[in-house]
Design a protein around this motif. Structure first.
Motif, PDB file in Angstrom:
ATOM      1  N   GLU A 100       1.362  14.155 -13.942  1.00  0.00           N
ATOM      2  CA  GLU A 100       0.030  14.864 -14.288  1.00  0.00           C
ATOM      3  C   GLU A 100       0.297  16.623 -14.241  1.00  0.00           C
ATOM      4  O   GLU A 100      -0.494  17.064 -15.117  1.00  0.00           O
ATOM      5  N   LEU A 101       0.893  16.948 -13.287  1.00  0.00           N
ATOM      6  CA  LEU A 101       1.085  18.323 -13.064  1.00  0.00           C
ATOM      7  C   LEU A 101       2.002  18.996 -14.455  1.00  0.00           C
ATOM      8  O   LEU A 101       1.858  19.954 -14.992  1.00  0.00           O
ATOM      9  N   PHE A 102       3.262  18.226 -14.770  1.00  0.00           N
ATOM     10  CA  PHE A 102       3.757  18.574 -16.058  1.00  0.00           C
ATOM     11  C   PHE A 102       3.009  18.548 -17.175  1.00  0.00           C
ATOM     12  O   PHE A 102       2.924  19.652 -18.110  1.00  0.00           O
ATOM     13  N   TYR A 103       1.958  17.441 -17.496  1.00  0.00           N
ATOM     14  CA  TYR A 103       1.238  17.381 -18.592  1.00  0.00           C
ATOM     15  C   TYR A 103       0.171  18.517 -18.386  1.00  0.00           C
ATOM     16  O   TYR A 103      -0.044  19.209 -19.311  1.00  0.00           O
TER      17      TYR A 103
ATOM     18  N   LYS B 239       0.756  -1.355  -0.065  1.00  0.00           N
ATOM     19  CA  LYS B 239       0.043  -0.029  -0.215  1.00  0.00           C
ATOM     20  C   LYS B 239       0.852   1.185  -0.022  1.00  0.00           C
ATOM     21  O   LYS B 239       0.577   2.287  -0.802  1.00  0.00           O
ATOM     22  N   LYS B 240       1.993   1.305   0.680  1.00  0.00           N
ATOM     23  CA  LYS B 240       2.921   2.251   0.839  1.00  0.00           C
ATOM     24  C   LYS B 240       3.454   2.577  -0.499  1.00  0.00           C
ATOM     25  O   LYS B 240       3.491   3.843  -1.033  1.00  0.00           O
ATOM     26  N   PHE B 241       3.795   1.772  -1.343  1.00  0.00           N
ATOM     27  CA  PHE B 241       4.400   1.684  -2.728  1.00  0.00           C
ATOM     28  C   PHE B 241       3.503   2.010  -3.661  1.00  0.00           C
ATOM     29  O   PHE B 241       3.832   2.969  -4.575  1.00  0.00           O
ATOM     30  N   LEU B 242       2.165   1.786  -3.435  1.00  0.00           N
ATOM     31  CA  LEU B 242       1.044   2.093  -4.268  1.00  0.00           C
ATOM     32  C   LEU B 242       0.750   3.897  -4.043  1.00  0.00           C
ATOM     33  O   LEU B 242       0.515   4.556  -4.958  1.00  0.00           O
ATOM     34  N   ALA B 243       0.932   4.075  -2.735  1.00  0.00           N
ATOM     35  CA  ALA B 243       0.794   5.841  -2.471  1.00  0.00           C
ATOM     36  C   ALA B 243       1.932   6.372  -3.023  1.00  0.00           C
ATOM     37  O   ALA B 243       1.639   7.432  -3.432  1.00  0.00           O
ATOM     38  N   GLU B 244       3.152   5.941  -3.072  1.00  0.00           N
ATOM     39  CA  GLU B 244       4.373   6.595  -3.629  1.00  0.00           C
ATOM     40  C   GLU B 244       3.791   6.488  -5.201  1.00  0.00           C
ATOM     41  O   GLU B 244       4.387   7.541  -5.898  1.00  0.00           O
ATOM     42  N   ALA B 245       3.518   5.807  -5.605  1.00  0.00           N
ATOM     43  CA  ALA B 245       3.154   5.781  -7.073  1.00  0.00           C
ATOM     44  C   ALA B 245       2.221   6.983  -7.449  1.00  0.00           C
ATOM     45  O   ALA B 245       2.266   7.450  -8.543  1.00  0.00           O
ATOM     46  N   GLY B 246       1.190   6.924  -6.506  1.00  0.00           N
ATOM     47  CA  GLY B 246       0.292   7.869  -6.561  1.00  0.00           C
ATOM     48  C   GLY B 246       0.888   9.239  -6.619  1.00  0.00           C
ATOM     49  O   GLY B 246       0.651  10.258  -7.332  1.00  0.00           O
ATOM     50  N   ILE B 247       1.706   9.398  -5.859  1.00  0.00           N
ATOM     51  CA  ILE B 247       2.437  10.862  -5.694  1.00  0.00           C
ATOM     52  C   ILE B 247       3.199  11.081  -7.254  1.00  0.00           C
ATOM     53  O   ILE B 247       3.142  12.060  -7.674  1.00  0.00           O
ATOM     54  N   GLU B 248       4.198  10.176  -7.547  1.00  0.00           N
ATOM     55  CA  GLU B 248       4.789  10.285  -8.891  1.00  0.00           C
ATOM     56  C   GLU B 248       3.753  10.472  -9.986  1.00  0.00           C
ATOM     57  O   GLU B 248       4.089  11.487 -10.969  1.00  0.00           O
ATOM     58  N   ARG B 249       2.612   9.715 -10.008  1.00  0.00           N
ATOM     59  CA  ARG B 249       1.685   9.947 -11.234  1.00  0.00           C
ATOM     60  C   ARG B 249       0.866  11.657 -10.930  1.00  0.00           C
ATOM     61  O   ARG B 249       0.838  12.230 -11.944  1.00  0.00           O
ATOM     62  N   GLY B 250       0.616  12.205  -9.675  1.00  0.00           N
ATOM     63  CA  GLY B 250       0.379  13.289  -9.612  1.00  0.00           C
ATOM     64  C   GLY B 250       1.369  14.380 -10.210  1.00  0.00           C
ATOM     65  O   GLY B 250       1.075  15.437 -10.895  1.00  0.00           O
TER      66      GLY B 250
ATOM     67  N   ASP C 262      -2.734  29.185 -11.795  1.00  0.00           N
ATOM     68  CA  ASP C 262      -1.972  28.423 -10.986  1.00  0.00           C
ATOM     69  C   ASP C 262      -0.861  29.181 -10.157  1.00  0.00           C
ATOM     70  O   ASP C 262      -0.370  30.102 -10.694  1.00  0.00           O
ATOM     71  N   SER C 263      -0.254  28.434  -9.188  1.00  0.00           N
ATOM     72  CA  SER C 263       0.769  29.179  -8.475  1.00  0.00           C
ATOM     73  C   SER C 263       2.051  28.397  -8.654  1.00  0.00           C
ATOM     74  O   SER C 263       3.220  28.531  -8.081  1.00  0.00           O
ATOM     75  N   TYR C 264       1.736  27.157  -9.273  1.00  0.00           N
ATOM     76  CA  TYR C 264       2.848  26.044  -9.712  1.00  0.00           C
ATOM     77  C   TYR C 264       3.526  25.576  -8.396  1.00  0.00           C
ATOM     78  O   TYR C 264       4.506  24.799  -8.240  1.00  0.00           O
ATOM     79  N   THR C 265       2.770  25.748  -7.113  1.00  0.00           N
ATOM     80  CA  THR C 265       3.035  25.182  -6.033  1.00  0.00           C
ATOM     81  C   THR C 265       1.735  24.312  -5.610  1.00  0.00           C
ATOM     82  O   THR C 265       0.740  24.883  -5.351  1.00  0.00           O
ATOM     83  N   TYR C 266       1.989  23.093  -5.507  1.00  0.00           N
ATOM     84  CA  TYR C 266       0.689  22.034  -5.295  1.00  0.00           C
ATOM     85  C   TYR C 266       1.166  21.079  -4.154  1.00  0.00           C
ATOM     86  O   TYR C 266       2.073  20.502  -3.976  1.00  0.00           O
ATOM     87  N   THR C 267      -0.217  20.677  -3.538  1.00  0.00           N
ATOM     88  CA  THR C 267      -0.135  19.554  -2.496  1.00  0.00           C
ATOM     89  C   THR C 267      -0.897  18.304  -3.239  1.00  0.00           C
ATOM     90  O   THR C 267      -1.801  18.372  -3.705  1.00  0.00           O
ATOM     91  N   ILE C 268      -0.070  17.176  -3.031  1.00  0.00           N
ATOM     92  CA  ILE C 268      -0.817  16.003  -3.559  1.00  0.00           C
ATOM     93  C   ILE C 268      -0.857  15.081  -2.580  1.00  0.00           C
ATOM     94  O   ILE C 268      -0.050  14.768  -1.652  1.00  0.00           O
ATOM     95  N   ASP C 269      -2.198  14.761  -2.559  1.00  0.00           N
ATOM     96  CA  ASP C 269      -2.755  13.616  -1.399  1.00  0.00           C
ATOM     97  C   ASP C 269      -2.965  12.364  -2.197  1.00  0.00           C
ATOM     98  O   ASP C 269      -3.918  12.325  -3.013  1.00  0.00           O
ATOM     99  N   SER C 270      -2.074  11.292  -1.594  1.00  0.00           N
ATOM    100  CA  SER C 270      -2.275  10.057  -2.241  1.00  0.00           C
ATOM    101  C   SER C 270      -2.473   9.022  -1.346  1.00  0.00           C
ATOM    102  O   SER C 270      -1.995   9.102  -0.268  1.00  0.00           O
TER     103      SER C 270
END
Length: 322
Positions: A73-76, A59-70, A280-288
């Protein structure tokens, strides 16, 4: 010649020896059974602990994958948010905290991204100006007026450079009188958790309870703006902006369901309302949150990142588990 009495004694002695041997055998068997059961219990416990650790790590690795996905998506988003037409399935992610889910093997992660400009920046908060937004927020969440004035004035005193306190605020004199004394910082906040050191602030107000919502997810120290980005703000923050009525707040949230706001007038915000901005401010909080199988709870991670250029970013905050 052996007497009859001696025969009887020998027979009793042999019977006694057999009884002792049987008793010892029973004791040995009992001890062995206890040892076997104990070993079995320990093995079972270790097995469950190992499985629990394995699932927790997954579950921890899945959450970390979610952070990376986020972050991806921000770059996209930054590369495509101004495109007039995007193919279905290639839309940019919104930055108002809504959740996006994706499957990965036997697990999944859910990710929400919030632009920090949609929150109240306590470091940028000014006396007699944007502090009204925080005062309104606290009152709307049920904090009494006296407590609200104490908290807001004390926040202003905590970060200003002088030793003169506001009407309901506090400086060194108050903090040094506490059982565990310390001094006012006289500088900006480094974390939101630091608010617990400020006079009037409590864990219930900051983090919330079963009955009341906390304010920690509505505040920031990263936007460096007194204005609120209405494309990113939650309803509680929108309602705290002077001049924003419940009807306008609902209109903003409804409009954001199908598009981002390009002009404040298109959601009914009249001209002249302060503390409102777009972009946007280009500063974001990602909750995964990583979830495995049918588990009811997931492993949660919160990260605040600043996008710097086309391919660069840096972490400003990272909490695991959150």
């Amino acid at each position: 010649m052996i007497k009859q009495s001696d025969k009887g004694k020998n027979k009793k002695a042999a019977t006694a020896e057999k009884g002792i041997a049987l008793l010892m055998t029973l004791w040995v068997l009992t001890i062995m059974m206890v040892l076997v059961l104990s070993f079995s219990y320990m093995t079972k416990t270790e097995t469950y602990a190992t499985l629990s650790f394995k699932e927790g790590m997954e579950k921890k690795f899945l959450a970390e994958a979610g952070i990376e996905r986020g972050i991806l998506e921000l770059f996209y988003r930054n590369a495509n948010k101004n495109q007039a037409i995007l193919l279905e399935g290639h839309e940019v992610w919104r930055i108002d905290g809504r959740l996006y889910k994706d499957l990965m093997g036997e697990g999944e992660f859910s990710v929400g991204i919030t632009d920090e400009s949609g929150k109240i920046d306590i470091n940028a908060m000014t006396d007699g100006g944007s502090d009204i937004i925080l005062r309104n927020l606290l009152k709307n969440l049920g904090v009494q007026e006296e407590e609200t004035n104490t908290i807001v004035d004390s926040i202003l005193d905590w970060k200003d450079a002088d030793d003169a306190h506001h009407l309901s605020g506090a400086e060194d004199e108050y903090y040094m009188s506490l059982p565990n004394p310390y001094k006012a910082k006289n500088a900006n906040f480094d974390t939101l958790e630091e608010l617990l050191l400020v006079k009037g602030m409590t864990s219930e107000i900051l983090y919330g309870s079963e009955e009341k919502k906390g304010i920690i997810n509505l505040l920031t120290i990263y936007s460096n703006k007194i204005q609120i980005n209405i494309n990113a703000a939650l309803k509680e923050v929108l309602m705290a902006i002077p001049g924003i009525t419940p009807e306008i707040a609902d209109s903003i949230i409804s409009f954001r369901e199908h598009d981002e706001i390009k002009n404040a007038a298109e959601v009914g915000i009249p001209p002249g309302i302060k503390y409102v901005t777009l972009g946007d401010s280009y500063t974001y909080t990602i909750d995964s949150s990583g979830i495995k199988g049918n588990a009811k709870t997931g492993f949660k991670i919160r990260a605040t990142v600043k996008i710097e250029g086309v391919n660069n970013y840096r972490y400003l905050y990272y909490k695991s588990p959150a």
